[in-house]
Each structure stands twice: as structure tokens, then as C-alpha cells.
Design an enzyme around this catalytic site. Structure first.
Site, PDB file in Angstrom:
ATOM      1  N   ASN A   1      42.247  69.687  22.411  1.00 46.61           N
ATOM      2  CA  ASN A   1      43.153  68.713  23.080  1.00 46.61           C
ATOM      3  C   ASN A   1      43.595  67.731  22.178  1.00 46.61           C
ATOM      4  OD1 ASN A   1      41.035  67.251  23.140  1.00 46.61           O
ATOM      5  ND2 ASN A   1      40.779  67.374  25.382  1.00 46.61           N
TER       6      ASN A   1
ATOM      7  N   ARG B   1      38.930  55.776  24.552  1.00 47.49           N
ATOM      8  CA  ARG B   1      38.044  55.476  25.366  1.00 47.49           C
ATOM      9  C   ARG B   1      37.852  54.249  25.981  1.00 47.49           C
ATOM     10  NH1 ARG B   1      37.861  60.306  25.761  1.00 47.49           N
ATOM     11  NH2 ARG B   1      36.132  61.699  25.551  1.00 47.49           N
TER      12      ARG B   1
ATOM     13  N   GLN C   1      34.123  56.366  34.726  1.00 51.43           N
ATOM     14  CA  GLN C   1      34.942  57.252  35.314  1.00 51.43           C
ATOM     15  C   GLN C   1      34.313  58.336  36.238  1.00 51.43           C
ATOM     16  OE1 GLN C   1      38.086  57.873  31.624  1.00 51.43           O
ATOM     17  NE2 GLN C   1      37.305  59.432  32.220  1.00 51.43           N
TER      18      GLN C   1
ATOM     19  N   HIS D   1      42.485  59.828  33.687  1.00 49.00           N
ATOM     20  CA  HIS D   1      42.101  60.254  32.219  1.00 49.00           C
ATOM     21  C   HIS D   1      42.559  61.820  32.546  1.00 49.00           C
ATOM     22  CE1 HIS D   1      38.832  60.932  29.120  1.00 49.00           C
ATOM     23  NE2 HIS D   1      40.233  61.543  28.910  1.00 49.00           N
TER      24      HIS D   1
HETATM   25  P1  NDP Z   1      38.369  62.925  15.311  1.00 46.19           P
HETATM   26  O1  NDP Z   1      36.853  63.091  14.825  1.00 46.19           O
HETATM   27  O2  NDP Z   1      39.166  63.984  14.337  1.00 46.19           O
HETATM   28  O3  NDP Z   1      39.030  61.424  14.528  1.00 46.19           O
HETATM   29  C1  NDP Z   1      38.298  60.320  14.759  1.00 46.19           C
HETATM   30  C2  NDP Z   1      38.455  59.321  13.674  1.00 46.19           C
HETATM   31  O4  NDP Z   1      37.753  58.121  14.017  1.00 46.19           O
HETATM   32  C3  NDP Z   1      37.751  59.610  12.470  1.00 46.19           C
HETATM   33  O5  NDP Z   1      38.753  59.679  11.483  1.00 46.19           O
HETATM   34  C4  NDP Z   1      36.884  58.548  12.167  1.00 46.19           C
HETATM   35  O6  NDP Z   1      36.723  58.207  10.796  1.00 46.19           O
HETATM   36  C5  NDP Z   1      37.446  57.624  12.981  1.00 46.19           C
HETATM   37  N1  NDP Z   1      36.322  56.599  13.099  1.00 46.19           N
HETATM   38  C6  NDP Z   1      35.289  56.620  13.612  1.00 46.19           C
HETATM   39  N2  NDP Z   1      34.717  55.362  13.619  1.00 46.19           N
HETATM   40  C7  NDP Z   1      35.561  54.547  13.213  1.00 46.19           C
HETATM   41  C8  NDP Z   1      35.751  53.024  13.114  1.00 46.19           C
HETATM   42  N3  NDP Z   1      34.697  52.253  13.466  1.00 46.19           N
HETATM   43  N4  NDP Z   1      36.971  52.580  12.842  1.00 46.19           N
HETATM   44  C9  NDP Z   1      38.046  53.228  12.417  1.00 46.19           C
HETATM   45  N5  NDP Z   1      37.844  54.634  12.543  1.00 46.19           N
HETATM   46  C10 NDP Z   1      36.969  55.174  12.853  1.00 46.19           C
HETATM   47  O7  NDP Z   1      38.545  62.917  16.618  1.00 46.19           O
HETATM   48  P2  NDP Z   1      39.964  63.059  17.382  1.00 46.19           P
HETATM   49  O8  NDP Z   1      40.878  62.250  16.768  1.00 46.19           O
HETATM   50  O9  NDP Z   1      40.081  64.521  17.836  1.00 46.19           O
HETATM   51  O10 NDP Z   1      39.499  62.331  18.816  1.00 46.19           O
HETATM   52  C11 NDP Z   1      39.276  60.707  18.942  1.00 46.19           C
HETATM   53  C12 NDP Z   1      38.761  60.336  20.123  1.00 46.19           C
HETATM   54  O11 NDP Z   1      39.716  60.590  20.988  1.00 46.19           O
HETATM   55  C13 NDP Z   1      37.663  61.042  20.745  1.00 46.19           C
HETATM   56  O12 NDP Z   1      36.539  60.910  20.106  1.00 46.19           O
HETATM   57  C14 NDP Z   1      37.628  60.899  22.092  1.00 46.19           C
HETATM   58  O13 NDP Z   1      36.881  59.784  22.488  1.00 46.19           O
HETATM   59  C15 NDP Z   1      39.182  60.797  22.273  1.00 46.19           C
HETATM   60  N6  NDP Z   1      39.636  61.847  22.890  1.00 46.19           N
HETATM   61  C16 NDP Z   1      40.367  61.344  24.314  1.00 46.19           C
HETATM   62  C17 NDP Z   1      41.032  62.540  25.111  1.00 46.19           C
HETATM   63  C18 NDP Z   1      41.851  62.181  26.282  1.00 46.19           C
HETATM   64  O14 NDP Z   1      42.044  63.088  26.982  1.00 46.19           O
HETATM   65  N7  NDP Z   1      42.124  60.887  26.594  1.00 46.19           N
HETATM   66  C19 NDP Z   1      41.027  64.065  24.586  1.00 46.19           C
HETATM   67  C20 NDP Z   1      40.330  63.929  23.188  1.00 46.19           C
HETATM   68  C21 NDP Z   1      39.681  62.861  22.640  1.00 46.19           C
HETATM   69  P3  NDP Z   1      36.258  58.878   9.637  1.00 46.19           P
HETATM   70  O15 NDP Z   1      36.799  60.427   9.543  1.00 46.19           O
HETATM   71  O16 NDP Z   1      36.479  58.173   8.261  1.00 46.19           O
HETATM   72  O17 NDP Z   1      34.644  58.832   9.835  1.00 46.19           O
END
Ligand code: NDP
Length: 399
Positions: free
Chosen positions: A147, A285, A314, A333
Site C-alpha cells: 500500500n 504513525r 488506535q 487510519h
Molecule cells: P520503507 O521501509 O520503504 O521506508 C522507510 C524509510 O524510513 C527508509 O528509507 C528508512 O531509511 C527511513 N528511516 C528509518 N528510520 C529513519 C530515521 N530515523 N530518520 C529518517 N529516515 C528513517 O517503508 P514505506 O515507505 O513503505 O513505509 C513507511 C512507513 O509508513 C511504514 O513503516 C508505516 O509506519 C507507514 N505506513 C502507513 C500506512 C497507512 O495506511 N497510513 C500504510 C503503509 C505504511 P533507510 O532506508 O535509510 O534505513
């Protein structure tokens, strides 16, 4: 025979739909990084149907029961008298969606000695105490990418709706009025603004790509830098600290996972470093933000608007202050649970279950914890620890 508990959100108040506004779903070939869509051996549901609510059962009943397993589907997940708590003692697998999360705390895991796997039907496994799962050798999986684009579209919608003052203007129409000045006194063009994302993973990168045609200046903060070619193509400025990012951004969107390192990253101190009148969009989140600090920043005008779909806990209690704070555009959500996304994550959940029961490896892309360690995608995006603290508050929703 295994017992599987599947915690899903309630059916619509008008009952499970007999028909849908559209027929079928568009075909999608794959994800931009070459990852394939879920590949279960079969599915037992109609793509585009409501799968995430209790009657939809993620389309799993036929598959699981025909293989001799027991499936319990419930929306009752909070408080000690919940169906989840009652059924946990001999469960082997717990499935839930972040939209209606079964908070899998250490206490809950202790009540489930047979528990082998926790599946997030969606993305984001912060509702599971990952440290406790590691300590107990429980596998944690999610359906990576299912998603991500759904959420990115939602982010774009929320940015535009805040900057253009859409929701209050819509409300003028509904209440029979026509006060243009009231509508436009808070309305701007997005063009020319500085827009930044915390994290440029699957969602963050897609958001940057979708924003490019709006003629905005794009910024990102991420632990790993995107390839040079991508930075050039999108005209991105990379930041190495939140402070440097917030100092320049008119609009900030949060797209990182919740884990102990990111919990409450947007607090009063961080908000003081925002430009006055910035917009903040959080579809990642709720706990990335300090609840009361957001309310105060909206009341003082430090933030011109806040929108998102994620809360903590939630469901959000009826008196959660984000329901009534000024200039917000919150929804429950929902962004990752469109009918399109449900089809993908239901199929991904089925793929994970097939792998588990047939002793085939689960894709690295879907692994968060395995064999006592962060694994696969989880080893890249999460840090060890627990972000479920305070989740017992979710039981207040029903009081
Ligand atoms: P990804 O794993 O593709 O991306 C997460 C990114 O966050 C990575 O690039 C990671 O960096 C980066 N990251 C982690 N920690 C940090 C930090 N401390 N500072 C800066 N960047 C950081 O996940 P998605 O993009 O698919 O999803 C992200 C989040 O979105 C999910 O974890 C979830 O919580 C939320 N989500 C919400 C949904 C909704 O319905 N509202 C649905 C799907 C997801 P690096 O690669 O450099 O480690």
C-alpha cells in the site's frame, strides 16, 4: 492443525456491501524497484471487494479451513475480555492490520506459548513488540509495498487539502453558504513552496516523485542517500538533520517507520524549529509526534495545518485532542486500506501463510523478525526495541 486469529476492523455500519461503485481494479504490473506483486498459488476472493473488515476475512477462510486449520476472525482486540485475549492461549498465528491493530505486547505474547508468527496485513509492524518477538523466536512479517503508493496518493491529497483550505471550503457548501473570503483567507498555491519528507523509502520516494510536477522545491532526510541520478532527476536537497530540514520546509511529510529511534521525533522542541505556518502531514504513525505538542503548535499558529490518518492508540479515544484541534484534516487510519490495497495485502498475507505451512522461505521483502533477529526488510528499516507502550489505552474507545 494450526489456530489462526485474524483481527480485522468492523464491517460498515450499514452492513457488508452488496455492491461496489466500480467494477474490478486496474491492472498493475509490479512495483518500481522490480519487486513483484504478491504471488500466492491462488486467491479465494474477488479483487476489489471489502476484505479488511470482519466479513471479508481477508479472503482466507476457504484456504485455511480446507487445509484443516482453525480461523477465528474478530474485531474484538482491546481489553482483557476481548476475543483476542480469550483465544490467544493456543494460537499459532495472529494476523492484524495497522488500521485496527492487535497490539502484540510482551504480556500478550506471554499468554500465547504456541505463537509462531505475527503477520501485519499491510505495512508497519510497530504494533508488535519486536524485542519481545525476537526474545521468543516469533517470526514477524508484513506485506512490503502493498500500500505504499496508496499512502503516497493520500499524502498528496492531504497536502493540497491543507494548503488550499479544502475542507473548510467544502463545509461552507454543505452548510448552504457562499463566503469566499472565509474560504480563501487561508488558501495558498503549493507552487514554489519547499516541501520535505522525513524518509525517502517506498512511500517517501513516491511522494517526492508525485510532487515534482507541482513546481515545488523538494527536500528529504534519510539515513541512506538516494542515488545521484534520482537526486538530480527530482532536484532533491538531502538533509542530515531534522533541524536543517524543518528550517526550510513550508510543508513536511513524515514517511519513516515508528521504532524507538523515531518515537516522538516531532515534539515541542522540534516544532520550534519549523517555519511559522508550516503544514505537517503524518500518514506514517501517530506516535512519531507528541500529541499535545501538535495541538499547541496549531493553537499558536506555529503550524498552519496538520493532517494525517494515523493516531495513537488506535482506535483513537473519543476525546483524543486531535479530533477537535484547529486547522486539522485528520481521518481515521484509511490511507493504506483502499479496496485496491486490500486486494494486494490479502494476497500477500495468503502468500506468507502458504510459505509458512509448506515450509518454503518467506520472501526477504516480507520479513521483519525471524530467528530472534531483525531480518529482511526489518533489518533495514527498523531498530530493535518496543514502541507499543501505552497501547492499552485503545480499550478506552469502547468506554
Ligand atoms: P520503507 O521501509 O520503504 O521506508 C522507510 C524509510 O524510513 C527508509 O528509507 C528508512 O531509511 C527511513 N528511516 C528509518 N528510520 C529513519 C530515521 N530515523 N530518520 C529518517 N529516515 C528513517 O517503508 P514505506 O515507505 O513503505 O513505509 C513507511 C512507513 O509508513 C511504514 O513503516 C508505516 O509506519 C507507514 N505506513 C502507513 C500506512 C497507512 O495506511 N497510513 C500504510 C503503509 C505504511 P533507510 O532506508 O535509510 O534505513
Amino acid at each position: 492443525m494450526a489456530k489462526i486469529i485474524c483481527v480485522l476492523y468492523d464491517d460498515p455500519v450499514t452492513g457488508y456491501p452488496a455492491s461496489y461503485p466500480r467494477d474490478g481494479l486496474p491492472h498493475i504490473d509490479g512495483y518500481p524497484n522490480g519487486q513483484t506483486l504478491p504471488t500466492p498459488r491462488a486467491i479465494d476472493f474477488e479483487p476489489g471487494s471489502l476484505l479488511g473488515s470482519v466479513s471479508g476475512e481477508l479472503g482466507l477462510r476457504n484456504y485455511l479451513e480446507s487445509n484443516g486449520h482453525e480461523l477465528i476472525v474478530t474485531s474484538s482486540k482491546d481489553g482483557e475480555d476481548s476475543v483476542l485475549d480469550r483465544e490467544l492461549h493456543d494460537a499459532e498465528i495472529v494476523i492484524s492490520q495497522p488500521f485496527w491493530p492487535a497490539y502484540m505486547t510482551a504480556e500478550r505474547m506471554a499468554k500465547a506459548p504456541k505463537l509462531k508468527m505475527i503477520i501485519t496485513a499491510g505495512i508497519g509492524s510497530d504494533h508488535t513488540d519486536l524485542q519481545a518477538a525476537m526474545d521468543r523466536g516469533i517470526t514477524v512479517t508484513e506485506v512490503t509495498y502493498c500500500n505504499s503508493h496508496s499512502v503516497a496518493e493520500h499524502v498528496l491529497m492531504m497536502i493540497l487539502s491543507l494548503v488550499r483550505n479544502y475542507i473548510p471550503s467544502y463545509n461552507w457548501v454543505v452548510k448552504g453558504g457562499w463566503n469566499i473570503a472565509d474560504c480563501v483567507a487561508r488558501s495558498y498555491d503549493l507552487e514554489g513552496m519547499n516541501v520535505g519528507t522525513v524518509a525517502a523509502g517506498r512511500i517517501g520516494s513516491r511522494v517526492l516523485r508525485l510532487l515534482k510536477p507541482f513546481g515545488v522545491k523538494l527536500h528529504y532526510l534519510d539515513r541512506h542517500r538516494l542515488p545521484d541520478a534520482v537526486e538530480k532527476e527530482l532536484g532533491l536537497t538531502h538533509h542530515t538533520s531534522l533541524e536543517s530540514l524543518t528550517r526550510v520546509c513550508d510543508v513536511l511529510t513524515l514517511n519513516c517507520p515508528l521504532h524507538p529511534e523515531t518515537e516522538h521525533m516531532i515534539d515541542e522542541k522540534a516544532l520550534a524549529n519549523f517555519k511559522r505556518g508550516a503544514y505537517l502531514i503524518n500518514t506514517a504513525r501517530g506516535k512519531l509526534c507528541d500529541t499535545n505538542a501538535i495541538v499547541k503548535a496549531l493553537e499558536s499558529g506555529q503550524l498552519a495545518g496538520y493532517a494525517g490518518d494515523v493516531w495513537f492508540p488506535q482506535p483513537a479515544p473519543k476525546d483524543h485532542p486531535w479530533r477537535t484541534m484547529p486547522n486539522h484534516g485528520m481521518t481515521p487510519h484509511i490511507s493504506g486500506s483502499t479496496l485496491s490495497a486490500q486486494t494486494r495485502y490479502a494476497a500477500g498475507t495468503r502468500e506468507i501463510l502458504e510459505c509458512y505451512f509448506e515450509n518454503r522461505p518467506i520472501r526477504d521483502e516480507y520479513l521483519i523478525v525471524q530467528g530472534g533477529h531483525l531480518a529482511g526488510v526489518g533489518a533495514h528499516s527498523y531498530s530493535a526495541g518496543d514502541a507499543t507502550g501505552g497501547s492499552e489505552e485503545a480499550a478506552r474507545f469502547n468506554k
